[in-house]
Scaffold this motif. Structure first.
Motif, PDB file in Angstrom:
ATOM      1  N   GLN A  27       0.810  -1.229   0.000  1.00 51.28           N
ATOM      2  CA  GLN A  27       0.000   0.000   0.000  1.00 51.28           C
ATOM      3  C   GLN A  27       0.841   1.277   0.000  1.00 51.28           C
ATOM      4  OE1 GLN A  27      -2.504  -0.966   3.357  1.00 51.28           O
ATOM      5  NE2 GLN A  27      -4.064  -1.860   2.040  1.00 51.28           N
ATOM      6  N   ASN A  28       0.857   1.957  -1.120  1.00 50.04           N
ATOM      7  CA  ASN A  28       1.487   3.270  -1.255  1.00 50.04           C
ATOM      8  C   ASN A  28       0.488   4.124  -2.023  1.00 50.04           C
ATOM      9  OD1 ASN A  28       3.923   1.087  -1.702  1.00 50.04           O
ATOM     10  ND2 ASN A  28       4.511   2.759  -0.363  1.00 50.04           N
ATOM     11  N   PHE A  29      -0.187   5.020  -1.306  1.00 53.73           N
ATOM     12  CA  PHE A  29      -1.281   5.768  -1.920  1.00 53.73           C
ATOM     13  C   PHE A  29      -0.759   7.023  -2.620  1.00 53.73           C
ATOM     14  CE2 PHE A  29      -4.275   3.995   1.622  1.00 53.73           C
ATOM     15  CZ  PHE A  29      -4.218   2.742   1.027  1.00 53.73           C
ATOM     16  N   LEU A  30      -1.362   7.312  -3.764  1.00 56.60           N
ATOM     17  CA  LEU A  30      -0.933   8.485  -4.548  1.00 56.60           C
ATOM     18  C   LEU A  30      -1.426   9.772  -3.886  1.00 56.60           C
ATOM     19  CD1 LEU A  30      -1.399   7.348  -8.224  1.00 56.60           C
ATOM     20  CD2 LEU A  30       0.633   8.481  -7.289  1.00 56.60           C
ATOM     21  N   PRO A  56      -8.015  -0.066  -5.468  1.00 51.74           N
ATOM     22  CA  PRO A  56      -8.353   1.365  -5.416  1.00 51.74           C
ATOM     23  C   PRO A  56      -7.844   2.082  -4.161  1.00 51.74           C
ATOM     24  CG  PRO A  56     -10.292   0.019  -4.943  1.00 51.74           C
ATOM     25  CD  PRO A  56      -9.222  -0.918  -5.389  1.00 51.74           C
ATOM     26  N   GLY A  57      -7.445   1.315  -3.129  1.00 56.06           N
ATOM     27  CA  GLY A  57      -6.961   1.977  -1.910  1.00 56.06           C
ATOM     28  C   GLY A  57      -8.074   2.756  -1.254  1.00 56.06           C
ATOM     29  N   THR A  60      -8.459   7.219  -4.456  1.00 47.49           N
ATOM     30  CA  THR A  60      -7.886   8.449  -5.029  1.00 47.49           C
ATOM     31  C   THR A  60      -7.943   8.443  -6.560  1.00 47.49           C
ATOM     32  OG1 THR A  60      -6.390   8.378  -3.156  1.00 47.49           O
ATOM     33  CG2 THR A  60      -5.887   9.980  -4.878  1.00 47.49           C
ATOM     34  N   LEU A  61      -7.310   7.424  -7.155  1.00 44.39           N
ATOM     35  CA  LEU A  61      -7.324   7.325  -8.616  1.00 44.39           C
ATOM     36  C   LEU A  61      -8.749   7.002  -9.093  1.00 44.39           C
ATOM     37  CD1 LEU A  61      -5.781   7.081 -11.327  1.00 44.39           C
ATOM     38  CD2 LEU A  61      -5.156   4.745 -10.684  1.00 44.39           C
ATOM     39  N   VAL A  75     -11.379  -3.525  -7.847  1.00 46.04           N
ATOM     40  CA  VAL A  75     -11.218  -4.733  -7.029  1.00 46.04           C
ATOM     41  C   VAL A  75     -10.218  -4.460  -5.910  1.00 46.04           C
ATOM     42  CG1 VAL A  75     -10.581  -7.178  -7.068  1.00 46.04           C
ATOM     43  CG2 VAL A  75     -11.636  -6.140  -9.089  1.00 46.04           C
ATOM     44  N   ASP A  78      -8.368  -5.363   0.742  1.00 47.39           N
ATOM     45  CA  ASP A  78      -8.254  -5.030   2.164  1.00 47.39           C
ATOM     46  C   ASP A  78      -9.611  -4.650   2.779  1.00 47.39           C
ATOM     47  OD1 ASP A  78      -7.563  -4.102   4.664  1.00 47.39           O
ATOM     48  OD2 ASP A  78      -5.999  -2.723   3.965  1.00 47.39           O
ATOM     49  N   ASP A 101      -9.664 -10.619  -3.947  1.00 47.62           N
ATOM     50  CA  ASP A 101      -8.264 -10.682  -4.360  1.00 47.62           C
ATOM     51  C   ASP A 101      -8.239 -10.775  -5.886  1.00 47.62           C
ATOM     52  OD1 ASP A 101      -5.755 -11.585  -5.088  1.00 47.62           O
ATOM     53  OD2 ASP A 101      -5.547 -12.950  -3.399  1.00 47.62           O
ATOM     54  N   ILE A 102      -7.558  -9.860  -6.538  1.00 48.18           N
ATOM     55  CA  ILE A 102      -7.558  -9.839  -8.010  1.00 48.18           C
ATOM     56  C   ILE A 102      -7.012 -11.145  -8.593  1.00 48.18           C
ATOM     57  CG2 ILE A 102      -5.281  -8.688  -8.206  1.00 48.18           C
ATOM     58  CD1 ILE A 102      -8.289  -8.151 -10.575  1.00 48.18           C
ATOM     59  N   LEU A 125      -0.356  -0.324  -9.065  1.00 46.79           N
ATOM     60  CA  LEU A 125      -0.355  -1.727  -8.645  1.00 46.79           C
ATOM     61  C   LEU A 125       0.371  -1.981  -7.339  1.00 46.79           C
ATOM     62  CD1 LEU A 125       0.421  -4.019 -11.712  1.00 46.79           C
ATOM     63  CD2 LEU A 125      -1.774  -3.563 -10.653  1.00 46.79           C
ATOM     64  N   TYR A 128       4.221  -6.185  -5.284  1.00 49.01           N
ATOM     65  CA  TYR A 128       4.616  -7.578  -5.026  1.00 49.01           C
ATOM     66  C   TYR A 128       3.958  -8.573  -5.970  1.00 49.01           C
ATOM     67  CZ  TYR A 128       0.176  -8.533  -2.559  1.00 49.01           C
ATOM     68  OH  TYR A 128      -1.151  -8.725  -2.257  1.00 49.01           O
TER      69      TYR A 128
HETATM   70  N1  SAM Z   1      -5.002   3.065  -6.085  1.00 44.10           N
HETATM   71  C1  SAM Z   1      -4.581   3.561  -4.792  1.00 44.10           C
HETATM   72  C2  SAM Z   1      -3.747   4.818  -4.977  1.00 44.10           C
HETATM   73  O1  SAM Z   1      -3.219   4.971  -6.079  1.00 44.10           O
HETATM   74  O2  SAM Z   1      -3.603   5.587  -4.062  1.00 44.10           O
HETATM   75  C3  SAM Z   1      -3.830   2.507  -3.978  1.00 44.10           C
HETATM   76  C4  SAM Z   1      -2.638   1.869  -4.637  1.00 44.10           C
HETATM   77  S1  SAM Z   1      -1.695   0.817  -3.596  1.00 44.10           S
HETATM   78  C5  SAM Z   1      -0.118   0.863  -4.395  1.00 44.10           C
HETATM   79  C6  SAM Z   1      -2.194  -0.830  -4.008  1.00 44.10           C
HETATM   80  C7  SAM Z   1      -3.616  -1.233  -3.620  1.00 44.10           C
HETATM   81  O3  SAM Z   1      -3.853  -2.591  -4.025  1.00 44.10           O
HETATM   82  C8  SAM Z   1      -3.894  -1.195  -2.118  1.00 44.10           C
HETATM   83  O4  SAM Z   1      -5.126  -0.585  -1.892  1.00 44.10           O
HETATM   84  C9  SAM Z   1      -3.940  -2.687  -1.714  1.00 44.10           C
HETATM   85  O5  SAM Z   1      -4.744  -2.933  -0.579  1.00 44.10           O
HETATM   86  C10 SAM Z   1      -4.500  -3.308  -2.987  1.00 44.10           C
HETATM   87  N2  SAM Z   1      -4.169  -4.734  -3.167  1.00 44.10           N
HETATM   88  C11 SAM Z   1      -3.038  -5.386  -2.794  1.00 44.10           C
HETATM   89  N3  SAM Z   1      -3.091  -6.667  -3.142  1.00 44.10           N
HETATM   90  C12 SAM Z   1      -4.276  -6.845  -3.794  1.00 44.10           C
HETATM   91  C13 SAM Z   1      -4.916  -7.979  -4.397  1.00 44.10           C
HETATM   92  N4  SAM Z   1      -4.332  -9.166  -4.408  1.00 44.10           N
HETATM   93  N5  SAM Z   1      -6.147  -7.809  -4.954  1.00 44.10           N
HETATM   94  C14 SAM Z   1      -6.749  -6.584  -4.948  1.00 44.10           C
HETATM   95  N6  SAM Z   1      -6.198  -5.491  -4.381  1.00 44.10           N
HETATM   96  C15 SAM Z   1      -4.977  -5.614  -3.818  1.00 44.10           C
END
Ligand code: SAM
Length: 285
Positions: A27-30, A56-57, A60-61, A75, A78, A101-102, A125, A128
């Motif tokens: 999780q690194n939010f924009l 989507p976190g 934001t996006l 999708v 968390d 989970d995607i 994304l 990991y």
């Molecule tokens: N879109 C947001 C933003 O740009 O601020 C958050 C981006 S953050 C890098 C990645 C997001 O993917 C987090 O919200 C995390 O919980 C979600 N995530 C991680 N693994 C996932 C999975 N297997 N399926 C769906 N979402 C997942």
């Protein structure tokens, strides 16, 4: 109105819900409006588009996507983020949140509500699982038009690499087999909360409209590609001879390389995707 790109608003909503960042979910939010606008432009999102957002976190996006697209399907894995998304996206009636989970959902089923539409995938994304997500989407047969994603900078460079360069490898060929790849923007760590340890980049993958390659056995093609880059210092011939999961004899491999007019000591990194296809087709004859 999209308001979350402003850091103060992100901090406020995180505080309100006592949100704790989960490292395991990448999780690194924009928190940079310019980067968010760049992603929308890079993906050329228009009012007819159906968008699949992965992770989507706090939305934001997603807010930017909702403002520009016909429909957004997002999708998110968390549990903690689902009520937050309920609040941050409440004014949009063109968004659907899928709590899953995607890597486990059937994407074909999710998008089946929109027959005839081609799908644009847009995401910042979780790093990991970048490769399994992209390859899963390409291999799924989902009618994807393009994938525009934020990934680790080095990974973006590998996807866009040319033969013979240090970044060229199995990922380059796997991605370019399905799509044309172009880096659209480099994004420094200070555009995210929390800051990632690595630089990031937005890459645009435009899926080929038609299959470009006539491949006798796709599974073998990708095994050959992986074996060729497994031992980068070795010649192509040795890499293929040493691969336990290839059924070809030493002699068949040597003859195929010769038939292609390549030097016996050629390295895998010199071969273009077309040449890998040719090699695999000769070996499958
Ligand atoms: N879109 C947001 C933003 O740009 O601020 C958050 C981006 S953050 C890098 C990645 C997001 O993917 C987090 O919200 C995390 O919980 C979600 N995530 C991680 N693994 C996932 C999975 N297997 N399926 C769906 N979402 C997942």
């Amino acid at each position: 109105m999209a308001t979350l790109g402003i850091p103060q608003n992100t901090i406020e909503i995180l505080k309100k819900y006592n949100f704790v960042f989960q490292k395991k979910y990448g999780q690194n939010f924009l928190i940079d409006t310019h980067v968010l606008e760049k992603i929308i432009r890079a993906a050329s999102i228009g009012s007819d588009d159906v968008v699949l957002e992965i992770g989507p976190g706090i939305g934001t996006l997603t807010q930017y996507l909702c403002e520009n697209a016909r429909k957004v399907i997002a999708v998110e894995i968390d549990d903690m983020l689902i009520p937050i998304l309920g609040e941050t996206l409440k004014e949009y009636d063109n968004v659907k949140i899928v709590h899953n989970d995607i890597l486990k959902v059937d994407v074909n089923e999710i998008v089946s509500e929109y027959p005839g539409s081609s799908i644009k995938v847009v995401a910042n994304l979780p790093y990991y699982i970048t490769t399994p997500i992209i390859m899963g989407l390409f291999e799924s047969g989902v009618p994807i038009d393009s994938i525009t994603i934020m990934v680790q900078k080095e990974v973006a460079e590998r996807m866009q690499a040319k033969p013979g360069t240090k970044d060229y490898g199995a990922l380059t060929l796997a991605v370019q087999y399905y799509a044309d790849a172009k880096i659209m923007a480099n994004v420094p760590p200070n555009c995210f909360m929390p800051r990632p340890a690595v630089g990031s980049a937005v890459i645009n993958l435009v899926k080929h409209k038609e299959k470009r390659y006539d491949v006798k056995n796709e599974d073998m093609l990708f095994r050959i590609i992986r074996a060729s880059f497994n031992q980068r210092r070795k010649t192509l011939q040795n890499g293929l001879n040493n691969a336990a999961n290839l059924p070809y004899t030493k002699q068949q491999i040597a003859e195929a390389i010769e038939k292609m007019g390549l030097p016996a000591a050629v390295r895998g990194e010199k071969l273009s995707l077309e040449q890998f296809v040719e090699l695999s087709n000769i070996l499958e004859e």
